[in-house]
Design an enzyme around this catalytic site. Sequence first.
Site, short mmCIF file in Angstrom:
data_model
loop_
_atom_site.label_atom_id
_atom_site.label_comp_id
_atom_site.label_asym_id
_atom_site.label_seq_id
_atom_site.Cartn_x
_atom_site.Cartn_y
_atom_site.Cartn_z
N ARG A 1 6.93 -5.71 6.18
CA ARG A 1 6.92 -4.69 5.15
C ARG A 1 8.28 -3.99 5.05
NH1 ARG A 1 2.78 -1.61 2.03
NH2 ARG A 1 1.26 -3.12 2.78
N GLU B 1 0.91 7.00 1.91
CA GLU B 1 2.21 6.61 2.44
C GLU B 1 3.39 6.84 1.49
OE1 GLU B 1 1.25 2.96 5.44
OE2 GLU B 1 0.76 2.63 3.33
#
Length: 778
Positions: A325, A730
């Site tokens: 990621r 997030e």
Amino acid sequence: MDKSTFEDRKVINGSMHASLKHDSAHKHVTGAADYIDDIPEPANLLHGALGLSDRAHAEILGMDLSAVSSYPGVVWVFTGKDVPGVNDVSSNGKHDEPLLTETLVEFHGQPMFAVIATSRDIARRAARLAKVEYRDLPHWSDIDGALANGGAVVYDPMTLKRGEPEIEMAKAQHRVKAQMRIGGQEHFYLESHIAMAVPGEDDEVIVWSSTQHPSEIQHIVGHVLNIPSNAVTVNVRRMGGGFGGKETQGNQFAALAAIAAKKLGRAVKFRPDRDEDMIATGKRHDFLVDYEVGFDDDGRIHAVDATYAARCGFSSDLSGPVTDRALFHADSSYFYPHVHLVSKPLKTHTVSNTAFRGFGGPQGMVGGERMIEEIAYALGKDPLEIRKLNFYGQPGSNRTLTPYHQEVEDNIIHRIVEELETSADYQARRKAIIEFNRGSRFIRKGIALTPVKFGISFTMTAFNQAGALVHVYQDGSIHLNHGGTEMGQGLYTKVAQVLADAFQVDIDRVKITATTTAKVPNTSATAASSGSDLNGMAAFDAARQIKERLVAFAAQKWNVEPSDIMFLPNRVRIGDKEIPFPDFINQAYFARVQLSAAGFYKTPDIHWDRKAGRGMPFFYFAYGASCTEVSIDTLTGEYLIDRTDILHDVGRSLNPAIDIGQVEGAFVQGMGWLTTEELWWDAKGRLRTHAPSTYKIPLASDRPKVFNVRLAEWSENPAATIGRSKAVGEPPFMLAISVLEALSMAVASVADYKICPRLDAPATPERVLMAVERLKEM
């Protein structure tokens, strides 16, 4: 049938898109919210403590636990040899993380044995009496040490490539090659890890765990006890914070408690001390980014080549997906015509790092923003000018393809940034700051406006699914259970709003119940910002099934067309008559209508081929921007955050009050990561920042003195999410990058903004001072 959809509902006192309070807010404030340590203790409850290693890397030649076992109040001491099933709590099937290590220590503080006693204090005191004989082995606790000793990895590296970066880099008019260090972060949840296991009949066991992933706890407990998952029930009502730290790290405490409970036939609780929690559980990965960027005279990026090396710890845990990621977000909000990105998940003799809010995305994005800084200072331009020049283009342009070959089809970063630039009066303030710095001898100011583009979905496609169980009782009250866990983020409230909206009833008619594996099976972790997306849609699906049955019943009973039936606030219109919702449900019950349903949802259209580095790993992107102004003291390196303005995209907000709270909290937590929160291991591999006395999280006094936060109210998710909302857990964390960039500008003023300060994170006052002194000498 009722033709209204979850996109256009408007309901009083319970709808989606309304600013309702968190369901437990009053309990949090008054102390009435029950956490695991508040549950009335079962009779004869026992307590557990960990026996931790005091070496970073060593063979275990022998363990004398006699003094531990004989300590008054100790009931049992067990080691890895006593694990009935498999001595492993790894979350990814690699079997590289022993519950209790037997022959090899791989980090300072690794659990070697467990003590069960009549009190927590007795268990902890006894655990310190062990005599362990070691043979020390070479160890390294940081990225440099790992690279110097062969660069072993805990997970296969990933490569993303598009275009011809090797050839095109050489053609660029300008090239910059450098390195950046990005520190890790302790989760510092208010409630430490905790688990309580209660033995049941035969092979059964009930586990209360502070976890973001009940199904994984269920699997791990079954794994170590050698029993099937159907014998294990895991319950979670709420956590006192998680932030990713309770996605996998709760495994060991739940497993130890369950083993002891089944062995002794008594309930067992494990609650580590804060120091032990910080020493024995994983953190955010720190990174070393080596980058090269080629660009033209205007500042337009031509080619990028970067390697993201990470300190992962002794085992793989989630380091593969985390470093993946990081690469997914190394582009930040920018189009790279030619790009080559490589991850290096490095093995170190430290605790295995794990998930943390953003899951590698923040580290990737910080690296991308550093390259923008390099270009701006090399060309003597405003970094915002370089940012806007390199933004992904609007759909239909030739600048929409990411390094992983997904098209950016929902791009609104241009509008977000332009609106914030205007509302924050960025240009005038930057001009005033430059003028101020010319005449200020010691205090220097900086300002930065940085963007956020964050992909939403689990990159492991299978995790993008959720279930929900909904019961409607005879009196019209509704029972809701789903696989998501509540850690303070308001997920329970949001999903309850979805259900209240679907049935058009007031929110107080919906009972939110503890997450349990006994009701909704095979759930994914509450992570990747997907809690509301997945569980909200699953709850809506359950409501849809029940409503279809109710409409069929009403159409038959009152001889009307389904289109003549409509759910209205707290009542149902059937033809020309209206019936209160409770009365309608009561009649449906006596007509034997099934008033319960299991809902299910899986995210559509996503796919990912890791080996090829191609696919569509994200269902959509969330966007945002922040503008921060700082002041630094060039004599001491100390600084103040003077003002922050934020405009953040949550689509059509399910609950604006909760979402604004999430944005504010994420920003402050991100600010802590990039400024004050510094992890440090000594030469013996011991974590020295293991308590509030040595590890500095942001205080209330550290927040921006002026803090303006707005949601982009015009935004609506083009993807078919619940209520056209977007994830909010997030993405706003990365808004704090504006703080680091503003500090960088203040430092750069010392050299008239001609040199990129290359300020590493966290930008502690010491690092700011050293950067100032370094530029003074140039």
